[in-house]
Scaffold this active site. Structure first.
Site, mmCIF file in Angstrom:
data_model
loop_
_atom_site.group_PDB
_atom_site.id
_atom_site.type_symbol
_atom_site.label_atom_id
_atom_site.label_comp_id
_atom_site.label_asym_id
_atom_site.label_seq_id
_atom_site.Cartn_x
_atom_site.Cartn_y
_atom_site.Cartn_z
ATOM 1 N N TYR A 148 0.847 -1.195 0.000
ATOM 2 C CA TYR A 148 0.000 0.000 0.000
ATOM 3 C C TYR A 148 0.882 1.245 0.000
ATOM 4 C CZ TYR A 148 -3.533 3.396 1.395
ATOM 5 O OH TYR A 148 -4.371 4.481 1.442
ATOM 6 N N ASP A 243 9.532 2.920 0.023
ATOM 7 C CA ASP A 243 8.454 3.520 0.792
ATOM 8 C C ASP A 243 8.658 3.198 2.272
ATOM 9 O OD1 ASP A 243 6.118 4.320 2.007
ATOM 10 O OD2 ASP A 243 4.787 3.451 0.502
ATOM 11 N N LYS A 276 4.294 9.188 9.085
ATOM 12 C CA LYS A 276 4.076 8.667 10.439
ATOM 13 C C LYS A 276 5.027 9.313 11.455
ATOM 14 C CE LYS A 276 1.268 5.538 8.534
ATOM 15 N NZ LYS A 276 -0.188 5.560 8.648
#
Length: 438
Positions: A148, A243, A276
């Site tokens: 994702y 990522d 995050k």
């Protein structure tokens, strides 16, 4: 009898699609009413009824230090007193970019020379892909099934996280010509990687990969697979986008890339994406890489990206405070806590006779209801996922908040001490028994 969470969910569904602003929050795969959180502190969250839970969600990762860490809160408060948003450069964003670049290193290897701050992980990956296409003059993108990278067009095919939770094949609203520019292959499959480059190598701009997958459950890369991605991409003139929106500064001071360098797996991505932890719980993300690539971004180069709230001073303050407090001792404590709790989870499920695995990627872990830890998306989907809902609710009844999907990682924080871990351990046997009963 309905409680405050029920009435809030009813009210939310009247004005918000599905009652939530991000799909997995709706408890679609576990059933029941979402907990509407009113506050959080340290290792606990408190819902709208006033009930507190030991938290293993950690805002999906950012609460590395624990919720509402006093020094992070103070930094945000002081920033707010100076102004909420300027739409202009600030000293803080320069400092944060420097901190990010300085942390992503191994010996003399420093693959992040320039950093661009944005607001969300989706924006970071979307920009990274545009940048890769601008750098190579090519259109095609390779991604892995179950990984994702945000909800931008072309990236939701066979995606994990909320899409896996809702068992959706992709997303409506994505034009077919855009989806066709993404080539989806199986994760941890060297042959699939070789085959896609053999067929399309001269048209592939980049491979994008989660440093360690954590959106179809925790699925770590096989040894040397990330290195193979970099070598294969570079051999064909393509780029590697790593990522680290979820893993960046979560599993190691230099992210999962740093953890792998430490373990002897040496490779150099071209573009990193972060989110995050880098924002300390505030809306902030980033992308970074070599100067020659990053300087293709406007205003220096021809690849356009902009954002009024990029580098927002409150988010920058939270990120700076979090990263400065994220010392080696913090990572050592979280690593030790993850070892302890993963072992307790394994023991409880074994004791209840539940077929399971406890997959790991650094201090990230989770549960898979299969004999072996999944290596790819198909294996993750094949597990006995129905066993997670009773496990989840049994833990919640005992005051432990887990991610509301088996396809998510569990997150510990520096605030999870002996007392908190012991309480979570004590809750595991009953939850394992509930899982066994199905």
């Amino acid at each position: 009898m309905a409680d405050r969470n029920d009435s809030l969910f009813d009210a939310a569904r009247a004005v918000i699609p599905g009652g939530v602003n991000s799909p997995v929050r709706a408890y679609g795969s576990v059933g029941g009413t979402p907990r509407f959180l009113a506050s959080a502190s340290g290792a606990t969250v408190t819902d709208a009824t006033g009930r507190s839970y030991l938290d293993l969600v950690a805002s999906w990762g950012p609460a590395l230090l624990g919720h509402a860490h006093p020094e992070v809160v103070q930094a945000v408060q002081e920033a707010a007193m100076r102004g909420l948003s300027f739409g202009a450069p600030t000293e803080g964003e320069v400092e944060l970019a420097q901190v990010i670049a300085d942390r992503v290193r191994h010996g003399d290897v420093r693959p992040v020379e320039r950093v661009r701050l944005v607001s969300t992980g989706t924006e970071a990956t979307m920009t990274a892909i545009r940048l890769a296409r601008g750098a190579t003059g090519r259109d095609l993108l390779v991604k892995f099934a179950g990984h994702y990278h945000g909800h931008s067009d072309g990236l939701l095919a066979a995606a994990g996280s909320g899409v896996a939770t809702l068992a959706l094949p992709g997303s409506a609203g994505v034009p077919a010509p855009i989806a066709a520019q993404t080539l989806v292959i199986d994760y941890n499959d060297p042959d699939a990687l070789a085959a896609v480059f053999a067929e399309h190598g001269d048209r592939i701009a980049a491979v994008i990969v989660e440093a360690a997958s954590a959106n179809m459950g925790v699925v770590a890369p096989l040894p040397d697979f990330n290195r193979l991605i970099a070598e294969t991409a570079h051999a064909h003139g393509a780029l590697m986008i790593l990522d680290e929106v979820l893993t960046g500064f979560r599993v190691h001071p230099a992210g999962f890339w740093g953890l792998q360098q430490q373990d002897g797996e040496h490779y150099q991505p071209d573009i990193f994406t972060f989110g995050k932890v880098v924002g300390g719980g505030m809306p902030l993300a980033a992308l970074g890489g070599r100067a020659e690539i990053m300087d293709l971004l406007a205003p220096v180069g021809p690849v356009y990206q902009a954002g009024t709230l990029s580098g927002n001073p409150l988010s920058v303050a939270a990120g700076l405070a979090t990263l400065r407090l994220a010392t080696d001792d913090v990572y050592a404590r979280i690593d030790a806590a993850a070892d302890r709790l993963a072992s307790a989870l394994d023991a409880a499920l074994t004791g209840a006779g539940v077929v399971h695995a406890v997959p790991r990627a650094g201090n990230l872990f989770g549960v898979a209801f299969a004999a072996d830890a999944p290596r790819d998306y198909a294996q993750a989907q094949a597990q006995e996922a129905f066993r997670y809902a009773p496990f989840f609710h049994a833990m919640r009844e005992q005051g432990v908040a887990l991610p509301p999907s088996v396809f998510e990682a569990w997150f510990l924080t520096a605030a999870h001490g002996d007392e908190e871990l012991a309480a979570i351990e004590a809750a595991l046997p009953a939850a394992a028994a509930a899982s066994a009963a199905g």
